[in-house]
Design an enzyme around this catalytic site. Structure first.
Site, mmCIF file in Angstrom:
data_model
loop_
_atom_site.group_PDB
_atom_site.id
_atom_site.type_symbol
_atom_site.label_atom_id
_atom_site.label_comp_id
_atom_site.label_asym_id
_atom_site.label_seq_id
_atom_site.Cartn_x
_atom_site.Cartn_y
_atom_site.Cartn_z
ATOM 1 N N TYR A 33 44.278 36.622 38.325
ATOM 2 C CA TYR A 33 44.580 35.886 37.551
ATOM 3 C C TYR A 33 43.685 35.734 36.141
ATOM 4 O O TYR A 33 43.453 37.077 36.004
ATOM 5 C CB TYR A 33 43.234 34.801 38.722
ATOM 6 C CG TYR A 33 41.889 35.375 38.741
ATOM 7 C CD1 TYR A 33 41.409 36.514 39.440
ATOM 8 C CD2 TYR A 33 40.982 34.579 37.806
ATOM 9 C CE1 TYR A 33 39.585 37.179 39.157
ATOM 10 C CE2 TYR A 33 39.274 35.238 37.948
ATOM 11 C CZ TYR A 33 38.639 36.372 38.058
ATOM 12 O OH TYR A 33 37.753 36.600 38.394
ATOM 13 N N ARG A 52 46.312 40.773 29.334
ATOM 14 C CA ARG A 52 45.358 41.259 30.248
ATOM 15 C C ARG A 52 46.097 40.830 31.796
ATOM 16 O O ARG A 52 46.098 41.600 32.587
ATOM 17 C CB ARG A 52 44.339 40.661 30.112
ATOM 18 C CG ARG A 52 42.979 40.959 31.304
ATOM 19 C CD ARG A 52 41.706 40.755 31.099
ATOM 20 N NE ARG A 52 41.549 39.989 31.111
ATOM 21 C CZ ARG A 52 40.579 39.492 31.058
ATOM 22 N NH1 ARG A 52 39.127 39.910 30.941
ATOM 23 N NH2 ARG A 52 39.508 37.530 31.567
ATOM 24 N N ARG A 101 53.113 38.205 57.399
ATOM 25 C CA ARG A 101 52.129 39.333 57.208
ATOM 26 C C ARG A 101 52.369 40.820 57.647
ATOM 27 O O ARG A 101 52.819 41.104 58.668
ATOM 28 C CB ARG A 101 50.736 39.204 57.740
ATOM 29 C CG ARG A 101 49.986 39.607 58.287
ATOM 30 C CD ARG A 101 48.833 38.822 58.677
ATOM 31 N NE ARG A 101 46.794 39.452 58.503
ATOM 32 C CZ ARG A 101 46.734 40.619 58.477
ATOM 33 N NH1 ARG A 101 48.248 41.630 58.969
ATOM 34 N NH2 ARG A 101 45.708 41.077 58.256
ATOM 35 N N LYS A 149 42.066 42.322 37.116
ATOM 36 C CA LYS A 149 41.620 40.986 37.655
ATOM 37 C C LYS A 149 41.807 40.494 38.691
ATOM 38 O O LYS A 149 42.511 39.184 39.120
ATOM 39 C CB LYS A 149 41.700 40.155 36.055
ATOM 40 C CG LYS A 149 40.249 39.331 36.209
ATOM 41 C CD LYS A 149 40.306 38.026 34.517
ATOM 42 C CE LYS A 149 39.958 37.102 34.931
ATOM 43 N NZ LYS A 149 37.917 36.787 35.253
ATOM 44 N N GLU A 181 28.757 46.293 35.674
ATOM 45 C CA GLU A 181 29.047 44.905 34.957
ATOM 46 C C GLU A 181 28.722 43.710 35.984
ATOM 47 O O GLU A 181 27.173 44.885 36.141
ATOM 48 C CB GLU A 181 30.309 44.593 34.200
ATOM 49 C CG GLU A 181 31.304 44.526 35.564
ATOM 50 C CD GLU A 181 32.699 43.918 35.623
ATOM 51 O OE1 GLU A 181 33.133 43.514 34.896
ATOM 52 O OE2 GLU A 181 33.625 45.055 36.852
ATOM 53 N N LEU A 205 35.422 44.975 34.124
ATOM 54 C CA LEU A 205 36.433 43.945 33.881
ATOM 55 C C LEU A 205 36.115 44.919 32.595
ATOM 56 O O LEU A 205 35.453 44.496 31.548
ATOM 57 C CB LEU A 205 36.814 42.511 34.026
ATOM 58 C CG LEU A 205 38.111 41.976 33.774
ATOM 59 C CD1 LEU A 205 39.142 42.461 34.968
ATOM 60 C CD2 LEU A 205 37.211 40.246 33.715
HETATM 61 N N1 PMP Z 1 33.864 41.351 34.489
HETATM 62 C C1 PMP Z 1 34.183 40.233 35.395
HETATM 63 C C2 PMP Z 1 33.749 41.055 36.692
HETATM 64 C C3 PMP Z 1 33.983 38.622 35.507
HETATM 65 O O1 PMP Z 1 34.214 38.048 36.698
HETATM 66 C C4 PMP Z 1 34.799 38.578 34.176
HETATM 67 C C5 PMP Z 1 34.748 36.763 33.779
HETATM 68 N N2 PMP Z 1 35.621 36.382 34.158
HETATM 69 C C6 PMP Z 1 33.995 38.768 32.465
HETATM 70 C C7 PMP Z 1 33.607 40.669 33.254
HETATM 71 C C8 PMP Z 1 34.226 38.578 31.932
HETATM 72 O O2 PMP Z 1 35.347 38.667 30.906
HETATM 73 P P1 PMP Z 1 35.920 37.448 29.981
HETATM 74 O O3 PMP Z 1 34.913 38.139 28.835
HETATM 75 O O4 PMP Z 1 37.046 37.914 29.759
HETATM 76 O O5 PMP Z 1 35.434 36.134 30.416
#
Ligand code: PMP
Length: 288
Positions: A33, A52, A101, A149, A181, A205
């Site tokens: 997503y 991305r 499935r 993502k 993060e 991410l």
């Molecule tokens: N890390 C994670 C795990 C996230 O879910 C997000 C938000 N989508 C981010 C970092 C920040 O990414 P972005 O700046 O692209 O929203």
């Protein structure tokens, strides 16, 4: 007014958008997503978000369902169909499609499911920006491909719920003694006036906002470096920030119940927050 969504080639009201129960997104969380902020009708860094998305799809071997021009067209159409919303958050989800499935990939003839919808963009209220937020730490219990993502977000859900249970804004994750993060944000620290960010790798991410923050630091002469941040450095930081498309940039003033810095958003944060808002205004005026 009812929200309009895009599902597999059609624009339709949200209530009428349904997906079969055998969709692999529902059964396995087998999909990816994107979330793209839209300010005054202008998508923020659309190409970077689509890059991305392309990368996430390639990583999990789902073929690209739309080309760049088609994604742009769908985004434009949805933004104007939902213009009753002030600022918007465009949500794109692509799954491997509908099939009996079985964990192994279905035949290549199965078409990916594509959903795009628009939600109201809720950025932090000014009081929260001024007061800062609290956070907790937890072990990073996620897998080793956090650069994708993926919609399978169970670990993030559990970690974020830990924050909710503690009545704090976010859970910061530590893997092997180093900061990765937040459960839904990237994390920066400031140490003796220098902005530090963990390096992009398979444990985090690659945030679009993360890139913007580093670009702004570079452009405006804020000392910065990308390097691994140990738990000890995190806990003794002068400032801690969260960044994401919806949180923008937000200061953490308490970590695991201990005050960070002075207990108020720090001077480097205030500077970056102002730069970020100025940058946003520029996008809204110029559309890019
Ligand atoms: N890390 C994670 C795990 C996230 O879910 C997000 C938000 N989508 C981010 C970092 C920040 O990414 P972005 O700046 O692209 O929203």
């Amino acid at each position: 007014m009812s929200d309009t969504v895009y599902l597999n080639g059609s624009f339709l009201p949200l209530e009428q958008a349904t997906v079969p129960v055998l969709d692999r997104g529902f059964i396995f969380g087998d999909g990816v997503y994107e979330v793209i902020p839209v300010y005054s009708g202008h998508p923020f860094r659309l190409d970077e978000h689509l890059d991305r998305l392309t990368n996430s799809l390639d990583e999990i071997r789902i073929r690209q369902p739309l080309d760049r021009a088609a994604w742009r067209h769908v985004a434009r159409e949805l933004i104007s169909a939902n213009h009753h919303l002030q600022d918007q958050s465009l949500y794109i989800q692509v799954t491997r499609g509908v099939a009996p499935r079985d964990q192994a990939f279905p035949p290549a003839t199965v078409t990916p499911t594509v959903l795009v919808m628009s939600m109201p963009l809720v950025t932090p209220p000014v009081e929260l920006v001024e007061s800062g937020v609290s956070a907790i730490t937890a072990l990073d219990i996620r897998w080793q491909r956090c650069n994708i993502k993926a919609v399978s977000l169970l670990a993030n859900v559990l970690l974020r719920q830990e924050a909710a249970d503690h009545d704090v804004a976010e859970t910061l994750m530590l893997r092997d003694g180093y900061l990765t993060e937040g459960s839904s944000s990237n994390v920066f620290i400031v140490k003796q006036g220098k902005l530090l960010a963990p390096p992009k790798n398979q444990y985090m991410l690659p945030g679009i906002t993360y890139d913007v923050i580093l670009e702004l630091a570079e452009r405006h002469g804020i000392p910065h470096a990308v390097e691994m941040i140990s738990e000890e450095r995190l806990r003794s930081a002068d400032e801690i920030w969260l960044t994401s498309s919806t949180k923008e940039v937000l200061a953490v003033v308490s970590l695991d119940g201990k005050i960070i810095g002075t207990g108020e958003p720090g001077p480097v944060f205030s500077r970056m927050y102002a730069l970020y808002q100025e940058f946003k205004q520029h996008i809204m005026r110029t559309g890019g």
